[in-house]
Design an enzyme around this catalytic site. Structure first.
Site, PDB file in Angstrom:
ATOM      1  N   PRO A 159       0.781  -1.239   0.000  1.00 36.83           N
ATOM      2  CA  PRO A 159       0.000   0.000   0.000  1.00 36.83           C
ATOM      3  C   PRO A 159       0.816   1.294   0.000  1.00 36.83           C
ATOM      4  O   PRO A 159       0.234   2.359  -0.100  1.00 36.83           O
ATOM      5  CB  PRO A 159      -0.809  -0.109   1.295  1.00 36.83           C
ATOM      6  CG  PRO A 159      -0.020  -1.018   2.167  1.00 36.83           C
ATOM      7  CD  PRO A 159       0.760  -1.938   1.282  1.00 36.83           C
ATOM      8  N   ASP A 179       1.841   1.946 -12.325  1.00 36.73           N
ATOM      9  CA  ASP A 179       0.790   2.956 -12.413  1.00 36.73           C
ATOM     10  C   ASP A 179       0.791   3.846 -11.178  1.00 36.73           C
ATOM     11  O   ASP A 179       1.670   3.766 -10.329  1.00 36.73           O
ATOM     12  CB  ASP A 179      -0.577   2.327 -12.697  1.00 36.73           C
ATOM     13  CG  ASP A 179      -0.861   1.172 -11.780  1.00 36.73           C
ATOM     14  OD1 ASP A 179      -0.692   1.351 -10.570  1.00 36.73           O
ATOM     15  OD2 ASP A 179      -1.233   0.090 -12.284  1.00 36.73           O
ATOM     16  N   LYS A 220      -3.628   5.455 -14.960  1.00 37.25           N
ATOM     17  CA  LYS A 220      -4.738   4.804 -14.294  1.00 37.25           C
ATOM     18  C   LYS A 220      -5.328   5.628 -13.180  1.00 37.25           C
ATOM     19  O   LYS A 220      -5.846   5.054 -12.243  1.00 37.25           O
ATOM     20  CB  LYS A 220      -4.332   3.438 -13.746  1.00 37.25           C
ATOM     21  CG  LYS A 220      -4.501   2.343 -14.753  1.00 37.25           C
ATOM     22  CD  LYS A 220      -4.989   1.144 -14.051  1.00 37.25           C
ATOM     23  CE  LYS A 220      -5.540   0.108 -14.940  1.00 37.25           C
ATOM     24  NZ  LYS A 220      -5.794  -1.106 -14.180  1.00 37.25           N
ATOM     25  N   GLY A 276       0.019  -1.445  -7.117  1.00 37.47           N
ATOM     26  CA  GLY A 276      -0.197  -1.093  -5.724  1.00 37.47           C
ATOM     27  C   GLY A 276      -0.937  -2.218  -5.008  1.00 37.47           C
ATOM     28  O   GLY A 276      -1.749  -2.931  -5.616  1.00 37.47           O
ATOM     29  N   GLY A 277      -0.653  -2.412  -3.742  1.00 41.36           N
ATOM     30  CA  GLY A 277      -1.377  -3.415  -2.950  1.00 41.36           C
ATOM     31  C   GLY A 277      -1.125  -4.818  -3.448  1.00 41.36           C
ATOM     32  O   GLY A 277       0.008  -5.215  -3.702  1.00 41.36           O
ATOM     33  N   ASP A 278      -2.194  -5.567  -3.620  1.00 41.36           N
ATOM     34  CA  ASP A 278      -2.107  -6.931  -4.123  1.00 41.36           C
ATOM     35  C   ASP A 278      -2.633  -6.955  -5.559  1.00 41.36           C
ATOM     36  O   ASP A 278      -3.672  -6.347  -5.842  1.00 41.36           O
ATOM     37  CB  ASP A 278      -2.971  -7.850  -3.231  1.00 41.36           C
ATOM     38  CG  ASP A 278      -2.864  -9.287  -3.675  1.00 41.36           C
ATOM     39  OD1 ASP A 278      -2.099 -10.031  -3.044  1.00 41.36           O
ATOM     40  OD2 ASP A 278      -3.536  -9.667  -4.661  1.00 41.36           O
ATOM     41  N   ILE A 291      -6.309  -8.130  -6.039  1.00 43.78           N
ATOM     42  CA  ILE A 291      -7.427  -7.492  -5.349  1.00 43.78           C
ATOM     43  C   ILE A 291      -7.689  -6.136  -6.008  1.00 43.78           C
ATOM     44  O   ILE A 291      -6.880  -5.215  -5.879  1.00 43.78           O
ATOM     45  CB  ILE A 291      -7.146  -7.350  -3.841  1.00 43.78           C
ATOM     46  CG1 ILE A 291      -7.042  -8.754  -3.235  1.00 43.78           C
ATOM     47  CG2 ILE A 291      -8.251  -6.536  -3.153  1.00 43.78           C
ATOM     48  CD1 ILE A 291      -6.809  -8.799  -1.756  1.00 43.78           C
ATOM     49  N   THR A 339      -2.533  -5.889   0.725  1.00 47.19           N
ATOM     50  CA  THR A 339      -3.588  -5.094   0.118  1.00 47.19           C
ATOM     51  C   THR A 339      -3.919  -3.884   1.001  1.00 47.19           C
ATOM     52  O   THR A 339      -3.634  -3.876   2.201  1.00 47.19           O
ATOM     53  CB  THR A 339      -4.828  -5.966  -0.130  1.00 47.19           C
ATOM     54  OG1 THR A 339      -5.751  -5.227  -0.919  1.00 47.19           O
ATOM     55  CG2 THR A 339      -5.499  -6.387   1.168  1.00 47.19           C
ATOM     56  N   ALA A 340      -4.514  -2.859   0.360  1.00 44.95           N
ATOM     57  CA  ALA A 340      -4.777  -1.597   1.080  1.00 44.95           C
ATOM     58  C   ALA A 340      -5.570  -1.833   2.364  1.00 44.95           C
ATOM     59  O   ALA A 340      -5.290  -1.224   3.397  1.00 44.95           O
ATOM     60  CB  ALA A 340      -5.521  -0.636   0.167  1.00 44.95           C
ATOM     61  N   MET A 384     -11.844   2.302  -3.638  1.00 41.44           N
ATOM     62  CA  MET A 384     -12.296   3.272  -4.652  1.00 41.44           C
ATOM     63  C   MET A 384     -13.646   3.873  -4.262  1.00 41.44           C
ATOM     64  O   MET A 384     -14.493   4.112  -5.123  1.00 41.44           O
ATOM     65  CB  MET A 384     -12.405   2.600  -6.039  1.00 41.44           C
ATOM     66  CG  MET A 384     -11.085   2.054  -6.535  1.00 41.44           C
ATOM     67  SD  MET A 384     -11.237   0.985  -7.970  1.00 41.44           S
ATOM     68  CE  MET A 384     -11.636  -0.590  -7.242  1.00 41.44           C
TER      69      MET A 384
HETATM   70  N1  SAH Z   1      -4.715  -3.669  -5.733  1.00 41.55           N
HETATM   71  C1  SAH Z   1      -4.882  -2.636  -4.761  1.00 41.55           C
HETATM   72  C2  SAH Z   1      -6.178  -1.884  -4.903  1.00 41.55           C
HETATM   73  C3  SAH Z   1      -6.343  -1.121  -6.168  1.00 41.55           C
HETATM   74  S1  SAH Z   1      -7.871  -0.268  -6.266  1.00 41.55           S
HETATM   75  C4  SAH Z   1      -4.742  -3.237  -3.360  1.00 41.55           C
HETATM   76  O1  SAH Z   1      -4.744  -4.442  -3.197  1.00 41.55           O
HETATM   77  O2  SAH Z   1      -4.636  -2.453  -2.407  1.00 41.55           O
HETATM   78  C5  SAH Z   1      -7.429   1.343  -5.758  1.00 41.55           C
HETATM   79  C6  SAH Z   1      -8.028   1.673  -4.418  1.00 41.55           C
HETATM   80  O3  SAH Z   1      -7.323   1.048  -3.380  1.00 41.55           O
HETATM   81  C7  SAH Z   1      -7.986   3.149  -4.071  1.00 41.55           C
HETATM   82  O4  SAH Z   1      -9.049   3.854  -4.660  1.00 41.55           O
HETATM   83  C8  SAH Z   1      -8.108   3.123  -2.561  1.00 41.55           C
HETATM   84  O5  SAH Z   1      -9.420   2.919  -2.166  1.00 41.55           O
HETATM   85  C9  SAH Z   1      -7.360   1.867  -2.225  1.00 41.55           C
HETATM   86  N2  SAH Z   1      -5.957   2.128  -1.826  1.00 41.55           N
HETATM   87  C10 SAH Z   1      -4.849   1.681  -2.407  1.00 41.55           C
HETATM   88  N3  SAH Z   1      -3.745   2.082  -1.728  1.00 41.55           N
HETATM   89  C11 SAH Z   1      -4.185   2.798  -0.687  1.00 41.55           C
HETATM   90  C12 SAH Z   1      -3.553   3.477   0.386  1.00 41.55           C
HETATM   91  N4  SAH Z   1      -2.230   3.499   0.530  1.00 41.55           N
HETATM   92  N5  SAH Z   1      -4.346   4.116   1.288  1.00 41.55           N
HETATM   93  C13 SAH Z   1      -5.676   4.110   1.165  1.00 41.55           C
HETATM   94  N6  SAH Z   1      -6.313   3.487   0.172  1.00 41.55           N
HETATM   95  C14 SAH Z   1      -5.602   2.833  -0.737  1.00 41.55           C
END
Ligand code: SAH
Length: 476
Positions: free
Chosen positions: A226, A249, A271, A302-304, A307, A332-333, A384
């Protein structure tokens, strides 16, 4: 960067050290290791320096510093315990355009000396600028354990084979691939375990059998977590440092991109909401094309990646086209934001399940199973969901959730720009109106949000904008 790090060749070059005490001793040792021709000017010498003089480490001028001493030097070090003398040496050196270091007086230096790990020919130099030599030494100590002594021997092996490998592979990319394999495979292992003859034999075998044509590359679909670079997995880091090209992205934080191999090509595919620099299908095709050209392609997300990352679609294209790939999970976030704000996603009393759901608006609505999301004893996390927040609140209340249900918005969670906004379904829109959270923001709805104040532990360092998720853009 406040200083440009460089490695200077001073072999047999005339270098001057002014001063004859303990500090001068350390500098003489460094210069001597690098093969400099050292002249030391000082009316007297510490015992240890006296011994070195006797061994011919430097030529000693037993007197006070004179202006002419500067002439013809490549490098000057002022190491007396008299500030004024040091300053005079520095001024003179600067007038003659000669690099000068004044021990413990960074303001008078034209260069500073790093803390060094010497595994010649491998040298690791660490500097904190003038901020803290102690910190630099501390970092050096940590690195010492990461860079085993045998790296020196590995460096020697590289030097011995360098020309032959160059002749064998005319293409730079092939060469790099070859060295990558050698330095991370059996050859390196044999060097580390001290079996040098076997390492040479293995190297010969590699050279004889290596295929110079690049063939098919590979795609690494990697979750970068995240935002906090410390949350990247070891596997992700390893692949980040191997890749030839990185396709990333908006959600990938700059400090994480900084960990990708320096000379990897960087392709930004955008994106942000409603403003895709590249359409998803184009990204899918780009990945396949780059891998087919023989590149090791890092698709950093970002994140996973699985997801709300459309990772599945990206590898679907690759699988269909026979391109090899691997997927690395990321934090994931929801996980990152929850832990960094002290909101447990499940809780014995309040939440027996947790649901991750997309709050992305499609044609101005959100087609979700509100009936299910309004059930008690669960945590619902909206990705989102910032733009559609009014709809989320309206629908939840409409389906029976109490307007007093706690809700948290976590902006740029886990980074040094993290902000948390808490309230209830009834109050949160007012808070949003006032404080205007920015994307990326995660929405968490559950009674567990009430624990946040008590359990929060992560504090954002003051005046810090490091670690933040890159540009702040409208929507999310
Ligand atoms: N694949 C990512 C999510 C992508 S969708 C994951 O697993 O985290 C994008 C959304 O993820 C953003 O609109 C927000 O809601 C959330 N997000 C991602 N990184 C974040 C962060 N550092 N802090 C808060 N929300 C986050």
């Amino acid at each position: 960067m406040e200083y440009l790090p460089i490695f200077l060749d001073v072999k047999d070059q005339p270098c001057l050290v002014v001063g004859g005490g303990e500090i001068a001793l350390r500098k003489v040792a460094s210069l001597h290791r690098a093969g400099a021709a050292i002249t030391l000017v000082s009316p007297d010498l510490a015992d240890a320096l006296e011994q070195q003089r006797a061994q011919g480490v430097f030529v000693h001028e037993r007197r006070a510093f004179r202006e002419q001493d500067i002439q013809g030097r490549r490098l000057v070090i002022a190491a007396t315990d008299q500030r004024e003398v040091n300053r005079q040496v520095a001024d003179l050196a600067k007038t003659h355009g000669i690099p000068v270091n004044v021990v413990d007086q960074p303001e008078d230096c034209s260069f500073i000396m790093p803390s060094v790990i010497d595994r010649s020919p491998v040298i690791v130099a660490v500097s904190t600028g003038a901020a803290s030599p102690v910190l630099a030494r501390l970092i050096r100590t940590r690195l010492e354990s990461l860079v085993p002594a045998a790296y020196g021997r590995l460096g020697e092996l590289c030097a011995r084979y360098r020309e032959r490998v160059k002749q064998r592979f005319s293409d730079q990319r092939d060469r790099r691939r070859f060295w990558d394999r050698v330095l991370q495979g059996g050859v390196a292992e044999r060097v580390f375990s001290g079996h040098l003859a076997e390492a040479d034999a293995a190297m010969e075998r590699e050279l004889a059998h290596a295929n110079p044509s690049p063939g098919m590359g590979e795609v690494y679909l990697v979750g970068a977590g995240p935002g906090d670079p410390d949350l990247v997995t070891f596997r992700a880091l390893r692949l980040m440092q191997q890749a030839d090209v990185v396709v990333y992205d908006r959600l990938v934080a700059q400090p994480i991109l900084d960990m990708v191999r320096r000379d990897a090509r960087r392709v930004y595919v955008g994106k942000e909401r409603d403003n895709h620099a590249m359409r998803q299908e184009e990204i899918n095709r780009l990945l396949a094309r780059l891998a087919k050209e023989g590149h090791r392609v890092l698709r950093l997300k970002g994140g996973d990646p699985f997801i709300f990352g459309r990772g599945g679609e990206e590898i679907d294209t690759l699988a269909a086209e026979g391109v090899p790939f691997q997927v690395v999970p990321g934090i994931t976030a929801a996980s990152g934001c929850a832990t960094y704000t002290g909101i447990p996603l499940t809780h014995r009393d309040y939440a027996q399940s947790v649901t991750f759901v997309t709050g992305h608006l499609k044609d101005g609505t959100m087609n979700l199973n509100w009936e299910q999301l309004a059930q008690p004893s669960q945590t619902v996390v909206f990705y989102m969901g910032l733009v559609g927040l009014p709809i989320i609140i309206e629908k939840l209340i409409e389906h029976g959730v109490s307007p007093d249900m706690p809700i948290a918005l976590v902006q740029q969670g886990t980074t040094h720009k993290q902000r948390v906004f808490t309230g209830t379904l009834r109050t949160i829109l007012e808070i949003v109106e006032q404080d205007r959270p920015k994307p990326p923001t995660l929405v968490i709805v559950c009674r567990v949000v009430e624990l946040q104040e008590k359990l929060s532990w992560f504090t954002v360092p003051e005046h810090s904008d490091r670690g933040a998720t890159t540009p702040v853009l409208p929507g999310s």
